[in-house]
Design an enzyme around this catalytic site. Structure first.
Site, PDB file in Angstrom:
ATOM      1  N   ASP A  69       0.950  -1.190   0.074  1.00  0.00           N
ATOM      2  CA  ASP A  69      -0.032  -0.056  -0.188  1.00  0.00           C
ATOM      3  C   ASP A  69       0.982   1.228   0.089  1.00  0.00           C
ATOM      4  OD1 ASP A  69      -2.519   1.426   0.525  1.00  0.00           O
ATOM      5  OD2 ASP A  69      -1.566   1.871   2.338  1.00  0.00           O
ATOM      6  N   GLU A 129       0.933  -0.531  -5.012  1.00  0.00           N
ATOM      7  CA  GLU A 129       0.200   0.648  -5.663  1.00  0.00           C
ATOM      8  C   GLU A 129       1.104   1.889  -5.473  1.00  0.00           C
ATOM      9  OE1 GLU A 129      -1.625   2.497  -2.275  1.00  0.00           O
ATOM     10  OE2 GLU A 129      -3.131   3.752  -3.863  1.00  0.00           O
TER      11      GLU A 129
HETATM   12  C1  LIG Z   1      -5.818   2.282  -3.674  1.00  0.00           C
HETATM   13  C2  LIG Z   1      -5.421   1.903  -2.111  1.00  0.00           C
HETATM   14  O1  LIG Z   1      -5.291   1.170  -1.562  1.00  0.00           O
HETATM   15  N1  LIG Z   1      -5.363   3.325  -1.514  1.00  0.00           N
HETATM   16  C3  LIG Z   1      -4.964   3.437  -0.361  1.00  0.00           C
HETATM   17  C4  LIG Z   1      -3.812   4.282  -0.010  1.00  0.00           C
HETATM   18  O2  LIG Z   1      -3.356   4.194   1.207  1.00  0.00           O
HETATM   19  C5  LIG Z   1      -4.232   4.986   2.108  1.00  0.00           C
HETATM   20  C6  LIG Z   1      -3.593   4.965   3.534  1.00  0.00           C
HETATM   21  O3  LIG Z   1      -3.395   3.800   3.756  1.00  0.00           O
HETATM   22  C7  LIG Z   1      -5.511   4.235   2.212  1.00  0.00           C
HETATM   23  O4  LIG Z   1      -6.569   5.264   2.769  1.00  0.00           O
HETATM   24  C8  LIG Z   1      -6.094   3.958   0.689  1.00  0.00           C
HETATM   25  O5  LIG Z   1      -7.264   3.259   0.523  1.00  0.00           O
END
Ligand SMILES: CC(=O)N[C@H]1CO[C@H](CO)[C@@H](O)[C@@H]1O
Ligand SMILES: *[C@@H]1O[C@H](CO)[C@@H](O)[C@H](O)[C@H]1NC(C)=O
Ligand SMILES: *[C@@H]1O[C@H](CO)[C@@H](O)[C@H](O)[C@H]1NC(C)=O
Ligand SMILES: *[C@@H]1O[C@H](CO)[C@@H](O)[C@H](O)[C@H]1NC(C)=O
Ligand SMILES: *[C@@H]1O[C@H](CO)[C@@H](O)[C@H](O)[C@H]1NC(C)=O
Ligand SMILES: *[C@@H]1O[C@H](CO)[C@@H](O)[C@H](O)[C@H]1NC(C)=O
Ligand SMILES: *[C@@H]1O[C@H](CO)[C@@H](O)[C@H](O)[C@H]1NC(C)=O
Ligand SMILES: *[C@@H]1O[C@H](CO)[C@@H](O)[C@H](O)[C@H]1NC(C)=O
Ligand SMILES: *[C@@H]1O[C@H](CO)[C@@H](O)[C@H](O)[C@H]1NC(C)=O
Ligand SMILES: [Ca+2]
Ligand SMILES: [Ca+2]
Length: 580
Positions: A227, A296
C-alpha cells in the site's frame, strides 16, 4: 532394491521437510510464472460476507464464498487489510501487524483460509501497509514517549506548535504535520494524523518490516500487495513543495501542491528493490513458489515503471505496479476511444518487454466500474480488461457488474470524506457497500442484521444469484467466459493491436498464428445514437464467429458474421473468433 529403498527414504525425508516448513502448497502450485497471466481478485473484507451477523464482513465469510472465486475462474485473491486496527482508515491504520483484527476473526481463521485457498489451487495475497502505522501501535506510543529503542521509528521534527516544519499536505487534507504535546515535536503523516509515517532512514524499521513479511510467508501467504508505496520516503531536507495551481483546488487539499518531495523519492524505489530481493531469497531458500509483490503507486508512466524495477532488468522491484491509467487518465466526460488506444499502446509498447502489463478498472478507492464507465458499458469494459495482455485485476463485484451503492453523509464511514460539503465528491463509501450475493435480506451479505454500510437498494435486481443461469446471458457469465478465453493462445501469448475507429469505437485484436480474438466496442458516449460500421483492420477473411456479446446485444453468440458488414449500436461490444 537397495537403491529403491534409499530413494523412498529420501522421498520421505523430503516430504517431511516440506510439510514441517508448513507450506500447505499442493503439487499443482509449483509454477514460478503463475502470476504472469493471472486474474487477481480484490476482496474488500468488511463488505464481502458477514459470517456471524455482526454487520462486518470477516474471514469466515470469505471462506464460505471461496467456491464463488473458484467458479469465476480467478487465480488469486488479494484481501484489503485485515490486521489489528482502530479502523480509522478502514484497516490502513495498523496497530499490530501480527494480530488479525477481531472484526475479521483471528490468526487461526487466516491459517485456515490460506489452507483452503491452496486446496482449491488458488493463491492468497495480503495487503501490506508499510508507510505508516496507527498512532495506537506500540511503536508509536513508545516513540512519542521518547523510549530510546523506538525514538527514531517515526519522522519527528522540531518546531513550535504554531509553525509546522514545512508546507507539506496530508492526502486527506490539511497539514501533514501534527504537533505532539508529549514529545514537543512534530510527526509526519502523509495520510490521517492517526497514521504516523514510519522513518525508513532508521535501519530498525527495515528489519521490522522484513520480520513481518517473513512471518506471513511462513504462514504460506503467496505474496503482498504493498500500500501507498510512493509515500515511503520524503525529502531529507524537508523542502517546501511547489504549488500546482490547479483550478478550484483549495490550500487544504493535497492537490494544491506538486508532491515532488513526498512522492516517488529515489530511496523509495531502492526500498522496494530491497523487499523484492528479500522475498525472492525467501522463496529460493525454502524452495517454494514465487512470492508475488504488487504495489500501489500511481504516477506518470515513467514513475510507475520504476516500481517494476530498472528498465534494463538489472534490478527488480514489484512483480507489477498497478496500472491505474484506465481509471485516473480517463474522464468519462472528455475521454474517448483514442484515449483508450493511447493508454493501451503506452502499456503494451512502452513497457520494457521484461515487465508484464496489468489492467485495473476498479478498486476500493474509486467509483465502481459499472457506475463510472456507465452501466450500459460494463460488459465491454470487462472484455477489455480481460482480453488485454498480462495481468487482470478485478475488484469484488465487478464480475457481475455491481454498481455504486447509495450512502448518505450520516451513514458514511470514510474518514477522508468527513466533511458534508465534499462528501459526494470524495467519499469512497459508494464503492464499498456490501456485496450483492442474492435477493434475500441484505443481499445475502448477512442474515438481515445491521450492516456497516447500507446495502444498495439495487440488489433486488442486481445480484450474483440472478446471473448464475448458464442459459441466460448475464454480466457474470460473460466475465466467466472471458476468464476462460484468456487461456486461448491469442489472448495468452498473442500479439496486441488496438485501433480507435472513431471517438466512439475501437477494435482490440489479439493474434497468434492464424487465430485472432477481436474485441469490437462502441462506447456510446457523447450521446452518439447511430449504428456504426466496424471494419477490423488487418483481417482479410470474410467471416468471423461471435464468441461473446454484451447483455442486450442483438448478435447471437455462436453465429457467424460477415466481417464486411459488421455494425455496432451504442454500448454494444462483441468478442469475435476469427481464423485466417
Ligand atoms: C488504492 C489504495 O489502496 N489506496 C490506499 C492508499 O493508502 C491509504 C492510506 O493507507 C488508503 O486510505 C487508501 O485506501
Ligand atoms: C513511556 O515511558 C515510560 C518511562 O520511560 C515507560 O515506563 C513506559 O512504559 C512508556 N510507555 C510506552 C507505551 O512505551
Ligand atoms: C524516470 O524515472 C526514474 C526514476 O525516478 C528517473 O531516474 C529517470 O530520470 C526518469 N526518466 C525520465 C525520462 O523522466
Ligand atoms: C462530468 O460532468 C458532470 C456534469 O458536468 C460533473 O458533475 C462531473 O463531476 C464530471 N465528472 C468528472 C469525472 O469530471
Ligand atoms: C469542508 O469543506 C469546505 C469546502 O472545501 C471548506 O470550506 C470547509 O472549511 C471544510 N470544513 C471542515 C470542517 O473541514
Ligand atoms: C430471488 O432470486 C431467486 C433466484 O435467483 C429467484 O428464483 C426469485 O424469483 C427471486 N425473487 C424475487 C422476489 O425477485
Ligand atoms: C447527453 O444528453 C443528456 C440528455 O440530453 C445531457 O444531459 C448530457 O449533457 C449529454 N452528454 C454529452 C456528453 O453531451
Ligand atoms: C461466410 O458465411 C457465409 C454465410 O454463412 C457463407 O455462405 C460463406 O461461404 C462463408 N465464407 C467463408 C469464406 O467461410
Ligand atoms: C435490436 O433489437 C431491438 C429490440 O428487438 C430493436 O429495437 C433494434 O432495432 C435492434 N437493433 C438492431 C441493430 O438490429
Ligand atoms: Ca462479521
Ligand atoms: Ca513515508
Amino acid at each position: 532394491m537397495l537403491s529403491t529403498m534409499r530413494f523412498k527414504i529420501i522421498a520421505i525425508i523430503l516430504c517431511f521437510t516440506l510439510s514441517v516448513l508448513g507450506k500447505s502448497i499442493s503439487e499443482k502450485q509449483t509454477d514460478p510464472d503463475w502470476w504472469k497471466h493471472a486474474v487477481f481478485y480484490q476482496i474488500y473484507p468488511r463488505s464481502f460476507k458477514d459470517s456471524n451477523n455482526d454487520g462486518d464482513g470477516d474471514l469466515k465469510g470469505i471462506l464460505q464464498k471461496l467456491s464463488h472465486l473458484k467458479d469465476a475462474g480467478v487465480d488469486a485473491l488479494w484481501m484489503s487489510p485485515i490486521m489489528e486496527s482502530p479502523q480509522v482508515d478502514q484497516g490502513y491504520d495498523i496497530s499490530d501487524y501480527y494480530t488479525i483484527d477481531s472484526i475479521f476473526g483471528n490468526m487461526d481463521d487466516l491459517k485456515n483460509l490460506i489452507h483452503e485457498v491452496h486446496e482449491l489451487g488458488l493463491r492468497v495475497i495480503l495487503d501490506f501497509v508499510p508507510n505508516h502505522t496507527s498512532d495506537q501501535h506500540e511503536w508509536f506510543k513508545a516513540s512519542e514517549n521518547g523510549t530510546e529503542e523506538y525514538k527514531d521509528y517515526y519522522v519527528w521534527v522540531d518546531g513550535t506548535p504554531d509553525k509546522p516544519p514545512n508546507n507539506w499536505l496530508s492526502n486527506f487534507r490539511g497539514s501533514a504535520w501534527t504537533w505532539s504535546e508529549k514529545r514537543q515535536q512534530y510527526y509526519l503523516h502523509q495520510f490521517m494524523e492517526q497514521q504516523p509515517d514510519l522513518n525508513y532512514r532508521h535501519p530498525k524499521v527495515h528489519e521490522e518490516m522484513k520480520n513481518i513479511l517473513r512471518y506471513y510467508m511462513d504462514l504460506g501467504i503467496d505474496g503482498f500487495r504493498i500500500d501507498a508505496m510512493l509515500c515511503a520516503y520524503e525529502d531529507e531536507e524537508l523542502r517546501d513543495e511547489p504549488r500546482s495551481y490547479l483550478p478550484g483546488v483549495g490550500p487544504d487539499e493535497s492537490k494544491y501542491l506538486l508532491h515532488i518531495y513526498t512522492n516517488h523519492q529515489p530511496e523509495t524505489y531502492e526500498l522496494l528493490y530491497e523487499w523484492r530481493q528479500f522475498v525472492d531469497e525467501y522463496a529460493e531458500k525454502h524452495n517454494v513458489e514465487t512470492k508475488v509483490l504488487m504495489t500501489e503507486a500511481s504516477g506518470t508512466f515513467n514513475q510507475t515503471i520504476y516500481y517494476y524495477g530498472h528498465p534494463d532488468g538489472s534490478t527488480l522491484g514489484a512483480h507489477f505496479c498497478f496500472n491505474f491509467f484506465l481509471i485516473e487518465n480517463f474522464n468519462l466526460n472528455i475521454s474517448n476511444a483514442y484515449d483508450i488506444m493511447r493508454i493501451v499502446y503506452n502499456w503494451v509498447d512502452d513497457l520494457p518487454k521484461i515487465f508484464i502489463p496489468n489492467w485495473v478498472i476498479g478498486n476500493h478507492d474509486n467509483r465502481r466500474a459499472a457506475t463510472r464507465y456507465g452501466p450500459d458499458d460494463r460488459d465491454g469494459w470487462n472484455m477489455l480488461a480481460q482480453l488485454l495482455p498480462g495481468i487482470a485485476v478485478t475488484y469484488n463485484g465487478e464480475e457481475f457488474g455491481q454498481e455504486d451503492g447509495e450512502v448518505t453523509y450520516e451513514q458514511g464511514q470514510d474518514p477522508s470524506a468527513r466533511n458534508r460539503s465534499i462528501f459526494e465528491q470524495v467519499s469512497r463509501d459508494f464503492e464499498r457497500t456490501p456485496l450483492q450475493w442474492d435477493n434475500t435480506t441484505n443481499a445475502g451479505f448477512n442474515e438481515g442484521a445491521k450492516t456497516w454500510l447500507p446495502v444498495s437498494k439495487k440488489y433486488h435486481e442486481l445480484n450474483l444469484a440472478s446471473q448464475l443461469d448458464e442459459n441466460e446471458l448475464s454480466h457474470y457469465n460473460i466475465y466467466k467466459t472471458l476468464v476462460q478465453k484468456r487461456q486461448e493462445s491469442p489472448a495468452r501469448i498473442g500479439t496486441t493491436d488496438i485501433w480507435a475507429l472513431s471517438e466512439d469505437s475501437f477494435v482490440l485484436k489479439r493474434s497468434y498464428e492464424n487465430k485472432h480474438i477481436v474485441l469490437a466496442f462502441k462506447l456510446g458516449w457523447h450521446n452518439h445514437t447511430e449504428e456504426e460500421s466496424i471494419l477490423i483492420p488487418g483481417i482479410s477473411c470474410e467471416n468471423g464467429t461471435i464468441a461473446l456479446t454484451n447483455v442486450g446485444s442483438n448478435y447471437t453468440i455462436g453465429s457467424s458474421v460477415n466481417l464486411q458488414d459488421l455494425k455496432l449500436r451504442p454500448h454494444e461490444s462483441l468478442v469475435l473468433d476469427i481464423t485466417c
